[in-house]
Design an enzyme around this catalytic site. Structure first.
Site, mmCIF file in Angstrom:
data_model
loop_
_atom_site.group_PDB
_atom_site.id
_atom_site.type_symbol
_atom_site.label_atom_id
_atom_site.label_comp_id
_atom_site.label_asym_id
_atom_site.label_seq_id
_atom_site.Cartn_x
_atom_site.Cartn_y
_atom_site.Cartn_z
ATOM 1 N N LEU A 1 40.306 24.978 53.449
ATOM 2 C CA LEU A 1 38.934 24.577 53.164
ATOM 3 C C LEU A 1 38.302 23.348 53.601
ATOM 4 O O LEU A 1 39.252 22.274 53.738
ATOM 5 C CB LEU A 1 38.893 24.766 51.636
ATOM 6 C CG LEU A 1 39.166 25.825 50.781
ATOM 7 C CD1 LEU A 1 39.328 25.782 49.312
ATOM 8 C CD2 LEU A 1 38.148 26.973 51.097
ATOM 9 N N HIS B 1 33.927 32.927 47.786
ATOM 10 C CA HIS B 1 33.229 31.488 47.784
ATOM 11 C C HIS B 1 33.521 30.322 48.171
ATOM 12 O O HIS B 1 33.145 29.661 49.120
ATOM 13 C CB HIS B 1 32.484 31.347 46.327
ATOM 14 C CG HIS B 1 31.278 30.429 46.476
ATOM 15 N ND1 HIS B 1 31.707 29.051 46.331
ATOM 16 C CD2 HIS B 1 29.906 30.492 46.322
ATOM 17 C CE1 HIS B 1 30.520 28.300 46.189
ATOM 18 N NE2 HIS B 1 29.639 29.192 46.154
ATOM 19 N N ASP B 2 34.877 29.877 47.744
ATOM 20 C CA ASP B 2 35.553 28.911 48.107
ATOM 21 C C ASP B 2 36.658 29.026 49.006
ATOM 22 O O ASP B 2 37.509 27.868 49.332
ATOM 23 C CB ASP B 2 36.325 28.225 46.837
ATOM 24 C CG ASP B 2 35.209 27.698 45.969
ATOM 25 O OD1 ASP B 2 33.960 27.647 46.382
ATOM 26 O OD2 ASP B 2 35.442 27.004 44.923
ATOM 27 N N THR B 3 36.831 30.426 49.581
ATOM 28 C CA THR B 3 37.968 30.608 50.119
ATOM 29 C C THR B 3 37.458 31.141 51.715
ATOM 30 O O THR B 3 36.363 30.854 52.313
ATOM 31 C CB THR B 3 39.140 31.549 49.545
ATOM 32 O OG1 THR B 3 38.381 32.324 49.042
ATOM 33 C CG2 THR B 3 39.769 30.579 48.593
ATOM 34 N N TYR C 1 41.252 23.832 38.265
ATOM 35 C CA TYR C 1 40.362 24.428 39.500
ATOM 36 C C TYR C 1 39.113 24.988 38.543
ATOM 37 O O TYR C 1 39.268 25.488 37.445
ATOM 38 C CB TYR C 1 40.860 25.456 40.213
ATOM 39 C CG TYR C 1 40.171 25.863 41.632
ATOM 40 C CD1 TYR C 1 40.083 24.960 42.643
ATOM 41 C CD2 TYR C 1 39.020 26.525 41.705
ATOM 42 C CE1 TYR C 1 39.594 25.046 43.732
ATOM 43 C CE2 TYR C 1 38.387 26.710 42.720
ATOM 44 C CZ TYR C 1 38.845 26.158 43.698
ATOM 45 O OH TYR C 1 37.727 26.172 45.013
#
Length: 436
Positions: A19, A230-232, A174
């Site tokens: 990321l 979304h975050d990956t 997280y």
């Protein structure tokens, strides 16, 4: 290539990416032994199940399950092996569009038929006199629920929730859950209703409801911030689908011959291209002759509303769900319900990649009050426009005052809250001067 082989390939790829700004890569890790096994990784276990004994027959399906993923261009998803394999089992919509950017307004639009000028992911609430699809469903006694992965408890009202990192126990906790992806909590007509709020449920509740045979007829599913891409990455989300969705496709308690599963994305990633998102109709309700086929009809997130309305002969919200240009009914459902879709030439496709602020009640830059819906509108279900108590019909689109830049007045729209509202169930009364 089998889906089992694809799992290994997806995990290998996932282990290689990093990321932006992250110290270490995230690798997909199943939060539980299976989608129907409750887990402490979801903070709280289910302490109840729904009671949905009545099945209301639809014209094309008896259950619809929407699964929303995040921020991915159509071609990126369409060329990912797991999604390619899934497309062979369903009908691929090649002209299905998100309605704006960023994420939150799309979720709001898919439930209420409008995003009301929202153009960011701030913490908002929408007054209880604004109707949603839930009003239409309950009029016909159709059961419903939303299931939010990593939401800590039913009806949680906070802006986000951070939990221990189940994928890496040595990593920091997280923020798996974000309110902006949970549209029903944003609408006061649901979140501030003591009975309705119980249907804003967790993934442990999903497991419990399926096992007990009480899964509702209308279901909205939001994976957490890593599993929805979304975050990956899309490959990470593909691994999640192999863990969670694929087993459910063969489970009759979830997917029978009257189930429609809509797999879609909230928006695309590239704001410089048309906001087309990979959307797939799966499940037993999709005719087998359409498996592996493509449908290039213009659809949007409003089409999920109009399709539900057509299927159960519901009323409408009198907003964009009744704008025929942007709310075509899924073709195989339109065929069974007799609804006639609108053909939109490619050179006349509306602009869904909004970058400018548009007037609305949920923007501070061009604030206007909430307007009443178009009471003369005709929706795909044929029923009347639903009006919630307390709605002032005199405030129409034609009678709205000029937009006000509240930021210049050192203020914000009355419907925006501080993200420091992290927990609890605040009941926020409607300010009379701002209510529609």
């Amino acid at each position: 290539m089998s889906l089992a082989t694809l799992t290994s390939a997806a995990l290998l790829f996932a282990s290689s990416f990093r990321l932006a700004g992250a110290v270490a890569a995230q690798v997909f890790e199943p939060p539980s032994k299976g989608p129907l096994v409750q887990t402490s990784n979801y903070t709280s276990f289910s302490n109840n199940t729904l009671h949905n004994p009545r099945i209301v027959k639809g014209k094309a399906f008896d259950r619809i399950i929407q699964v929303w993923l995040e921020n991915t261009d159509f071609e990126t998803a369409a060329t990912t092996p797991v999604f390619e394999e899934l497309a062979k089992q369903g009908l691929l919509f090649t002209n299905y569009n998100s309605v704006t950017h960023p994420s939150e307004p799309n979720y709001v639009a898919a439930l209420g038929g409008d995003f009301f000028g929202m153009h960011d992911d701030n913490m908002y609430h929408i007054p209880s006199n604004i109707s949603t699809v839930i009003d239409l469903l309950e009029e016909k006694r159709i059961s419903w629920a939303t299931y939010q992965e990593n939401m800590p408890e039913d009806g949680y009202y906070g802006f986000s929730f951070t939990a221990p990192n189940y994928g890496n126990s040595s990593a920091a906790p997280y923020p798996y859950y974000m309110r902006k992806h949970n549209p029903l909590i944003i609408y006061d007509s649901v979140s501030q209703d003591a009975a309705r709020v119980k249907n804003i449920r967790t993934f442990n509740d999903f497991a419990n409801d399926v096992v007990n045979g009480t899964l509702p007829q209308w279901v909205f599913v939001t994976p957490n911030m890593v599993n929805d891409a979304h975050d990956t990455t899309i490959d990470f989300a593909a691994s999640f689908l192999e863990y969670w969705l694929l087993p459910l496709l063969t489970d009759k308690r979830v997917n029978c011959d009257r189930t429609l599963i809509l797999l879609t994305f909230d928006e695309n990633e590239s704001s410089v291209i048309e906001n087309t998102v990979f959307t797939l109709a799966l499940g037993g309700a999709v005719p087998k002759k359409l498996h592996g086929a493509k449908d290039n009809t213009l659809y949007t997130h409003y089409s999920s509303l109009s399709t539900v309305q057509a299927n159960w002969a519901l009323g409408s919200l009198g907003r964009q769900d009744t704008n025929a240009t942007v709310s075509n009914v899924f073709s195989f459902v339109a065929e069974k319900t007799g609804y006639k879709n609108v053909h939109v030439p490619a050179n006349q496709t509306p602009q869904f990649n909004l970058s400018a602020v548009v007037p609305g009640a949920l923007t501070s830059a061009k604030f206007i009050p909430f307007a009443a819906p178009n009471l003369r509108a005709k929706g795909a279900g044929g029923g009347p426009v639903f009006l919630r108590p307390g709605l002032d019909r005199r405030i129409t689109a034609a009678s709205l005052p000029p937009p006000v830049n509240m930021l210049a007045l050192n203020s914000t729209t009355p419907w925006q809250m501080s993200s420091r509202t992290m927990s609890g169930k605040q009941i926020i009364p409607c300010a009379s001067s701002a209510c529609p």
